[in-house]
Structure formats: C-alpha cells, structure tokens
Motif scaffolding. Sequence first.
Motif, PDB file in Angstrom:
ATOM      1  N   UNK A  41       0.876  -1.168   0.000  1.00 25.80           N
ATOM      2  CA  UNK A  41       0.000   0.000   0.000  1.00 25.80           C
ATOM      3  C   UNK A  41       0.912   1.216   0.000  1.00 25.80           C
ATOM      4  N   UNK A  42       0.688   2.093  -0.975  1.00 22.35           N
ATOM      5  CA  UNK A  42       1.470   3.318  -1.071  1.00 22.35           C
ATOM      6  C   UNK A  42       0.590   4.536  -0.899  1.00 22.35           C
ATOM      7  N   UNK A  43       1.240   5.693  -0.930  1.00 28.04           N
ATOM      8  CA  UNK A  43       0.493   6.941  -0.812  1.00 28.04           C
ATOM      9  C   UNK A  43      -0.573   7.046  -1.896  1.00 28.04           C
ATOM     10  N   UNK A  44      -0.252   6.570  -3.091  1.00 28.57           N
ATOM     11  CA  UNK A  44      -1.213   6.642  -4.193  1.00 28.57           C
ATOM     12  C   UNK A  44      -2.481   5.847  -3.880  1.00 28.57           C
ATOM     13  N   UNK A  45      -2.330   4.667  -3.303  1.00 31.11           N
ATOM     14  CA  UNK A  45      -3.505   3.846  -2.946  1.00 31.11           C
ATOM     15  C   UNK A  45      -4.355   4.547  -1.891  1.00 31.11           C
ATOM     16  N   UNK A  46      -3.700   5.247  -0.966  1.00 31.00           N
ATOM     17  CA  UNK A  46      -4.456   5.972   0.063  1.00 31.00           C
ATOM     18  C   UNK A  46      -5.238   7.133  -0.551  1.00 31.00           C
ATOM     19  N   UNK A  54     -14.964   6.329   0.474  1.00 29.19           N
ATOM     20  CA  UNK A  54     -15.296   5.377   1.532  1.00 29.19           C
ATOM     21  C   UNK A  54     -14.057   4.945   2.320  1.00 29.19           C
ATOM     22  N   UNK A  55     -13.046   5.793   2.366  1.00 27.00           N
ATOM     23  CA  UNK A  55     -11.761   5.431   2.952  1.00 27.00           C
ATOM     24  C   UNK A  55     -11.832   5.076   4.433  1.00 27.00           C
ATOM     25  N   UNK A  56     -12.778   5.633   5.165  1.00 26.75           N
ATOM     26  CA  UNK A  56     -12.831   5.405   6.605  1.00 26.75           C
ATOM     27  C   UNK A  56     -13.107   3.947   6.973  1.00 26.75           C
ATOM     28  N   UNK A  57     -13.758   3.212   6.083  1.00 25.75           N
ATOM     29  CA  UNK A  57     -14.073   1.811   6.384  1.00 25.75           C
ATOM     30  C   UNK A  57     -13.127   0.825   5.696  1.00 25.75           C
ATOM     31  N   UNK A  58     -12.257   1.329   4.846  1.00 25.96           N
ATOM     32  CA  UNK A  58     -11.370   0.442   4.084  1.00 25.96           C
ATOM     33  C   UNK A  58     -10.170  -0.018   4.899  1.00 25.96           C
ATOM     34  N   UNK A  59      -9.711  -1.207   4.563  1.00 23.85           N
ATOM     35  CA  UNK A  59      -8.534  -1.800   5.204  1.00 23.85           C
ATOM     36  C   UNK A  59      -7.441  -1.986   4.157  1.00 23.85           C
ATOM     37  N   UNK A  60      -6.249  -2.280   4.639  1.00 21.22           N
ATOM     38  CA  UNK A  60      -5.103  -2.473   3.747  1.00 21.22           C
ATOM     39  C   UNK A  60      -5.416  -3.495   2.663  1.00 21.22           C
ATOM     40  N   UNK A  61      -6.072  -4.591   3.018  1.00 18.24           N
ATOM     41  CA  UNK A  61      -6.406  -5.644   2.042  1.00 18.24           C
ATOM     42  C   UNK A  61      -7.307  -5.124   0.920  1.00 18.24           C
ATOM     43  N   UNK A  62      -8.086  -4.084   1.205  1.00 20.07           N
ATOM     44  CA  UNK A  62      -9.009  -3.539   0.211  1.00 20.07           C
ATOM     45  C   UNK A  62      -8.316  -2.669  -0.834  1.00 20.07           C
ATOM     46  N   UNK A  63      -7.158  -2.126  -0.497  1.00 20.17           N
ATOM     47  CA  UNK A  63      -6.530  -1.141  -1.383  1.00 20.17           C
ATOM     48  C   UNK A  63      -5.133  -1.538  -1.869  1.00 20.17           C
ATOM     49  N   UNK A  64      -4.600  -2.653  -1.396  1.00 24.30           N
ATOM     50  CA  UNK A  64      -3.210  -2.995  -1.729  1.00 24.30           C
ATOM     51  C   UNK A  64      -3.001  -3.330  -3.196  1.00 24.30           C
ATOM     52  N   UNK A  83      13.617   0.956 -12.867  1.00 22.40           N
ATOM     53  CA  UNK A  83      12.544   0.007 -12.548  1.00 22.40           C
ATOM     54  C   UNK A  83      11.378   0.740 -11.883  1.00 22.40           C
ATOM     55  N   UNK A  84      11.690   1.622 -10.937  1.00 23.90           N
ATOM     56  CA  UNK A  84      10.636   2.392 -10.270  1.00 23.90           C
ATOM     57  C   UNK A  84       9.840   3.201 -11.287  1.00 23.90           C
ATOM     58  N   UNK A  85      10.551   3.885 -12.167  1.00 20.17           N
ATOM     59  CA  UNK A  85       9.877   4.712 -13.167  1.00 20.17           C
ATOM     60  C   UNK A  85       9.057   3.863 -14.138  1.00 20.17           C
ATOM     61  N   UNK A  86       9.617   2.749 -14.585  1.00 19.01           N
ATOM     62  CA  UNK A  86       8.916   1.869 -15.524  1.00 19.01           C
ATOM     63  C   UNK A  86       7.629   1.289 -14.935  1.00 19.01           C
ATOM     64  N   UNK A  87       7.654   0.996 -13.640  1.00 13.30           N
ATOM     65  CA  UNK A  87       6.505   0.354 -12.995  1.00 13.30           C
ATOM     66  C   UNK A  87       5.601   1.345 -12.257  1.00 13.30           C
ATOM     67  N   UNK A  88       5.988   2.605 -12.222  1.00 15.93           N
ATOM     68  CA  UNK A  88       5.159   3.608 -11.556  1.00 15.93           C
ATOM     69  C   UNK A  88       5.056   3.399 -10.062  1.00 15.93           C
ATOM     70  N   UNK A  89       6.148   2.967  -9.431  1.00 11.17           N
ATOM     71  CA  UNK A  89       6.161   2.762  -7.977  1.00 11.17           C
ATOM     72  C   UNK A  89       7.203   3.676  -7.361  1.00 11.17           C
TER      73      UNK A  89
END
Length: 156
Positions: A41-46, A54-64, A83-89
């Motif tokens: 889970x990264x900042x982008x997923x948050x 609906x972020x208040x009810x979401x868990x890590x498993x929901x957004x990873x 690699x980071x740039x190619x994969x957008x991470x």
Amino acid sequence: MTVGVETCSPDTLVVDLARVFLEKGIEEIVVLDDGNALGVVGQEELIRAYARGDFESLKAADVLREGVLQVPPDIPLAAAAEIMLDHGVRSLFLMHHAGGIEYPAAYISYRHYLRYIAAQEIDDLQDLGIYAQRSSPLETFFQKRDKLRRPGSSAK
C-alpha cells in the motif's frame, strides 16, 4: 537502501496507515499475512481510497497492490531508479526468504534518491545501508512492546 521495512496486517485501517505514513515519513508499506508479503500500500492507494469517498471503512487488504516489486541487493542505483519509473512505484524491496516465508528486509525509495542528490558529503548518508547504526532486533522488540503497553496505543 534502508534496512528494516514497515509492515502492516491486511486488517489495518486506511486511516491508521495514513497516520503511520506521516509519523514514519514513509511512502509505502508492505502488507503481511502470516509472515508472507501479500502486497504493498502506497500513498497513491491511500489517495485513491480518499477519492472513492469510503476510505474510513477500508482496510489495507481492500486497497493494496498485489505482489511486492523486488530487487537484488547488488542492483545498480540507476537500474533500480529505472525500474521504479517503468513500474510507476515509489519503492522497491529486498526480500528475505526463510522457511518458506518471504518477507521484506530492506527498501529503496524516491526519498533515498532525493537524499543522495541533495547530499553535500557522503557522511550525510551514513544512516543508510547495511552499515547504518540501528537497534538490535531484541531492542526493537522491547520498544514496540513498551509502546503497545502505553494507555491509548494500538497494535499496528
């Protein structure tokens, strides 16, 4: 690279993850279940969770993001950046394999590159890598245990 990776369980609330990101100054966290890495889970997923409303009810498993993009310990820094740039991470992980379990041991992130670019002297980077001073595993355990024993604290 920084040795030691922040992790969470699949049940960790997105709200709690945001707090950990801010407190620790991290960009991504590895989600572990029974010691095995499920994803990241990264900042982008948050931010995506926030945008959905609906972020208040979401868990890590929901957004990873499933899987953990990993690199060998001897990868050239320029190759890791590509690699980071190619994969957008924003982070790559060095994984440790033991007893059939795969878990994160170290990571490199955009923040590492920015620190390298901005460093005036090599001494500015002495807290990074395998030679950096850090607490022993036992000291780390005691610190986490003592933090959890404080009133109002919760397991993360």
